[in-house]
Design an enzyme around this catalytic site. Structure first.
Site, PDB file in Angstrom:
ATOM      1  N   LEU A   9       0.848  -1.193   0.000  1.00 12.67           N
ATOM      2  CA  LEU A   9       0.000   0.000   0.000  1.00 12.67           C
ATOM      3  C   LEU A   9       0.880   1.237   0.000  1.00 12.67           C
ATOM      4  O   LEU A   9       1.984   1.239   0.559  1.00 12.67           O
ATOM      5  CB  LEU A   9      -0.900   0.002   1.245  1.00 12.67           C
ATOM      6  CG  LEU A   9      -1.814  -1.212   1.426  1.00 12.67           C
ATOM      7  CD1 LEU A   9      -2.768  -0.976   2.578  1.00 12.67           C
ATOM      8  CD2 LEU A   9      -2.586  -1.522   0.149  1.00 12.67           C
ATOM      9  N   GLY A  54       0.982  -5.189   1.525  1.00 14.74           N
ATOM     10  CA  GLY A  54      -0.127  -5.247   0.577  1.00 14.74           C
ATOM     11  C   GLY A  54       0.240  -5.983  -0.707  1.00 14.74           C
ATOM     12  O   GLY A  54      -0.636  -6.588  -1.343  1.00 14.74           O
ATOM     13  N   ASN A  78       4.916  -7.546   6.402  1.00 16.64           N
ATOM     14  CA  ASN A  78       5.900  -6.925   7.296  1.00 16.64           C
ATOM     15  C   ASN A  78       5.328  -5.772   8.099  1.00 16.64           C
ATOM     16  O   ASN A  78       6.072  -4.930   8.623  1.00 16.64           O
ATOM     17  CB  ASN A  78       7.101  -6.427   6.481  1.00 16.64           C
ATOM     18  CG  ASN A  78       6.703  -5.342   5.486  1.00 16.64           C
ATOM     19  OD1 ASN A  78       5.573  -5.304   5.029  1.00 16.64           O
ATOM     20  ND2 ASN A  78       7.621  -4.450   5.157  1.00 16.64           N
ATOM     21  N   GLU A  79       4.001  -5.706   8.219  1.00 20.20           N
ATOM     22  CA  GLU A  79       3.360  -4.541   8.840  1.00 20.20           C
ATOM     23  C   GLU A  79       3.954  -4.166  10.197  1.00 20.20           C
ATOM     24  O   GLU A  79       4.157  -2.992  10.485  1.00 20.20           O
ATOM     25  CB  GLU A  79       1.841  -4.789   9.004  1.00 20.20           C
ATOM     26  CG  GLU A  79       1.012  -4.512   7.767  1.00 20.20           C
ATOM     27  CD  GLU A  79       1.044  -5.653   6.750  1.00 20.20           C
ATOM     28  OE1 GLU A  79       1.809  -6.618   6.926  1.00 20.20           O
ATOM     29  OE2 GLU A  79       0.283  -5.560   5.772  1.00 20.20           O
TER      30      GLU A  79
HETATM   31  C1  LIG Z   1      -6.324  -5.139  16.978  1.00 17.17           C
HETATM   32  C2  LIG Z   1      -5.997  -3.779  16.391  1.00 17.17           C
HETATM   33  C3  LIG Z   1      -5.874  -3.896  14.929  1.00 17.17           C
HETATM   34  C4  LIG Z   1      -5.913  -2.555  14.319  1.00 17.17           C
HETATM   35  C5  LIG Z   1      -5.711  -2.750  12.864  1.00 17.17           C
HETATM   36  C6  LIG Z   1      -6.498  -1.788  12.136  1.00 17.17           C
HETATM   37  C7  LIG Z   1      -6.155  -1.446  10.963  1.00 17.17           C
HETATM   38  C8  LIG Z   1      -4.922  -1.870  10.270  1.00 17.17           C
HETATM   39  C9  LIG Z   1      -3.915  -0.805  10.179  1.00 17.17           C
HETATM   40  C10 LIG Z   1      -3.057  -0.711   9.203  1.00 17.17           C
HETATM   41  C11 LIG Z   1      -2.942  -1.702   8.123  1.00 17.17           C
HETATM   42  C12 LIG Z   1      -2.149  -1.193   6.990  1.00 17.17           C
HETATM   43  C13 LIG Z   1      -1.711  -2.311   6.110  1.00 17.17           C
HETATM   44  C14 LIG Z   1      -0.533  -1.872   5.302  1.00 17.17           C
HETATM   45  C15 LIG Z   1      -0.117  -2.526   4.259  1.00 17.17           C
HETATM   46  C16 LIG Z   1       1.042  -2.065   3.452  1.00 17.17           C
HETATM   47  O1  LIG Z   1       1.204  -2.505   2.348  1.00 17.17           O
HETATM   48  S1  LIG Z   1       2.122  -0.935   4.113  1.00 17.17           S
HETATM   49  C17 LIG Z   1       3.400  -0.748   2.918  1.00 17.17           C
HETATM   50  C18 LIG Z   1       4.462  -1.759   3.095  1.00 17.17           C
HETATM   51  N1  LIG Z   1       5.488  -1.570   2.118  1.00 17.17           N
HETATM   52  C19 LIG Z   1       6.756  -1.557   2.415  1.00 17.17           C
HETATM   53  O2  LIG Z   1       7.175  -1.736   3.542  1.00 17.17           O
HETATM   54  C20 LIG Z   1       7.669  -1.309   1.242  1.00 17.17           C
HETATM   55  C21 LIG Z   1       8.805  -0.496   1.615  1.00 17.17           C
HETATM   56  N2  LIG Z   1       9.633  -0.301   0.442  1.00 17.17           N
HETATM   57  C22 LIG Z   1      10.645  -1.105   0.168  1.00 17.17           C
HETATM   58  O3  LIG Z   1      10.944  -2.081   0.823  1.00 17.17           O
HETATM   59  C23 LIG Z   1      11.447  -0.707  -1.037  1.00 17.17           C
HETATM   60  O4  LIG Z   1      11.152   0.631  -1.339  1.00 17.17           O
HETATM   61  C24 LIG Z   1      11.171  -1.593  -2.275  1.00 17.17           C
HETATM   62  C25 LIG Z   1       9.685  -1.667  -2.597  1.00 17.17           C
HETATM   63  C26 LIG Z   1      11.738  -3.009  -2.038  1.00 17.17           C
HETATM   64  C27 LIG Z   1      11.878  -0.970  -3.477  1.00 17.17           C
HETATM   65  O5  LIG Z   1      13.238  -0.768  -3.191  1.00 17.17           O
HETATM   66  P1  LIG Z   1      14.112   0.144  -4.155  1.00 17.17           P
HETATM   67  O6  LIG Z   1      13.955  -0.300  -5.557  1.00 17.17           O
HETATM   68  O7  LIG Z   1      15.485   0.178  -3.562  1.00 17.17           O
HETATM   69  O8  LIG Z   1      13.423   1.581  -4.103  1.00 17.17           O
HETATM   70  P2  LIG Z   1      13.452   2.640  -2.922  1.00 17.17           P
HETATM   71  O9  LIG Z   1      13.469   1.996  -1.589  1.00 17.17           O
HETATM   72  O10 LIG Z   1      14.540   3.622  -3.201  1.00 17.17           O
HETATM   73  O11 LIG Z   1      12.024   3.342  -3.107  1.00 17.17           O
HETATM   74  C28 LIG Z   1      11.752   4.250  -4.194  1.00 17.17           C
HETATM   75  C29 LIG Z   1      10.789   5.314  -3.721  1.00 17.17           C
HETATM   76  O12 LIG Z   1       9.525   4.687  -3.394  1.00 17.17           O
HETATM   77  C30 LIG Z   1       9.142   5.018  -2.049  1.00 17.17           C
HETATM   78  N3  LIG Z   1       8.348   3.898  -1.531  1.00 17.17           N
HETATM   79  C31 LIG Z   1       8.723   2.622  -1.462  1.00 17.17           C
HETATM   80  N4  LIG Z   1       7.702   1.861  -0.971  1.00 17.17           N
HETATM   81  C32 LIG Z   1       6.674   2.700  -0.748  1.00 17.17           C
HETATM   82  C33 LIG Z   1       5.332   2.527  -0.261  1.00 17.17           C
HETATM   83  N5  LIG Z   1       4.865   1.347   0.077  1.00 17.17           N
HETATM   84  N6  LIG Z   1       4.563   3.614  -0.188  1.00 17.17           N
HETATM   85  C34 LIG Z   1       5.004   4.850  -0.554  1.00 17.17           C
HETATM   86  N7  LIG Z   1       6.265   5.083  -1.028  1.00 17.17           N
HETATM   87  C35 LIG Z   1       7.068   4.014  -1.115  1.00 17.17           C
HETATM   88  C36 LIG Z   1      10.457   5.226  -1.358  1.00 17.17           C
HETATM   89  O13 LIG Z   1      10.292   5.980  -0.192  1.00 17.17           O
HETATM   90  C37 LIG Z   1      11.230   5.986  -2.435  1.00 17.17           C
HETATM   91  O14 LIG Z   1      10.731   7.320  -2.477  1.00 17.17           O
HETATM   92  P3  LIG Z   1      11.642   8.557  -2.917  1.00 17.17           P
HETATM   93  O15 LIG Z   1      12.102   8.248  -4.307  1.00 17.17           O
HETATM   94  O16 LIG Z   1      12.780   8.601  -1.932  1.00 17.17           O
HETATM   95  O17 LIG Z   1      10.766   9.749  -2.816  1.00 17.17           O
END
Ligand SMILES: CCCCC/C=C\C/C=C\CCC/C=C/C(=O)SCCNC(=O)CCNC(=O)[C@H](O)C(C)(C)COP(=O)(O)OP(=O)(O)OC[C@H]1O[C@@H](n2cnc3c(N)ncnc32)[C@H](O)[C@@H]1OP(=O)(O)O
Length: 202
Positions: A9, A54, A78-79
């Protein structure tokens, strides 16, 4: 995108926005899951790179997962590493794929599994060389489509309906839960720290 199946997400959609925005965003995420997990079509995930949170959920929604055999690519819910919590329907989707104990381990630790480990855990069904992911997915699709469709569809629905019904019944409560959770200052801070770390890694 090369190296990435899905980054999950968009974290910027969950940071610094209004409660109305969070509610609309979460409804859309629910809708994606209901459509994909509940689809009566055959769905094969061709996982050509990393797939956190996500992204992993989307892959888990599919009937069969083929991943590029590269230990640099990792998949998992990995949340907790972001200081957030996978909601019950993410958890149910994983349990239905790898079982309860493996899910508890994965979720508490916010574990991302490199491809070979993901195969061992049953998180993906098959590893193939990176340049064979699409063709292997097409071959798997042919195999799945060779099963009489009505029987396959009824079986899929029988397996998935309880999890789907559970979210359908609690959709509004789940949205309220998400909004009150994600709008907390402490959670916003965790997301900010995580995003800052991502940018520092560059
Ligand atoms: C009982 C109580 C319960 C309560 C529960 C109630 C509700 C639940 C609450 C919440 C639920 C939410 C569920 C969430 C789900 C998700 O999916 S959260 C997102 C998880 N994603 C990640 O952790 C991904 C992190 N990113 C990476 O690991 C890496 O970026 C990569 C995808 C492997 C890519 O690596 P690489 O090619 O080296 O690129 P960069 O790291 O340099 O990234 C490029 C740019 O993209 C930005 N970015 C990366 N991922 C995201 C993302 N998911 N969202 C937004 N932006 C992202 C990154 O910051 C870089 O940005 P800039 O170029 O620096 O601006």
């Amino acid at each position: 995108v090369s190296k990435i199946f899905s980054a999950g997400l968009d974290i910027t959609e969950m940071s610094g926005k209004s409660n109305e925005h969070y509610a609309a965003f979460w409804r859309a995420v629910q809708e994606m899951w209901l459509k994909l997990y509940g689809s009566n079509m055959v769905t094969i995930a061709a996982i050509n790179g990393s797939s956190p949170a996500g992204g992993c959920l989307m892959a888990l929604c599919c009937d069969y997962r083929i991943m590029a055999d590269n230990p640099k690519f990792a998949i998992g819910l990995n949340e907790t590493q972001l200081g957030i919590v996978a909601p019950f329907w993410f958890k149910d989707t994983m349990i239905n794929t790898i079982g309860n104990r493996a899910t508890e381990l994965s979720l508490q630790l916010g574990q991302m599994y490199p491809a070979p480990e993901a195969l061992k855990f049953g998180l993906v069904d098959k590893l193939v060389p990176e340049d064979k992911v699409q063709s292997a997915a097409a071959a798997a699709m042919s195999q799945w489509l060779s099963v009489p469709d009505h029987a396959r569809q009824l079986t899929k629905s029988m397996m998935r309906k309880p999890a789907i019904d559970r979210l359908v019944k609690q959709r509004e409560a789940d949205i309220n839960n998400f909004v009150s959770f994600i709008s907390k200052d402490s959670i916003q801070k965790s997301l900010q720290i995580y995003m800052d770390r991502l940018k520092q890694k560059k």
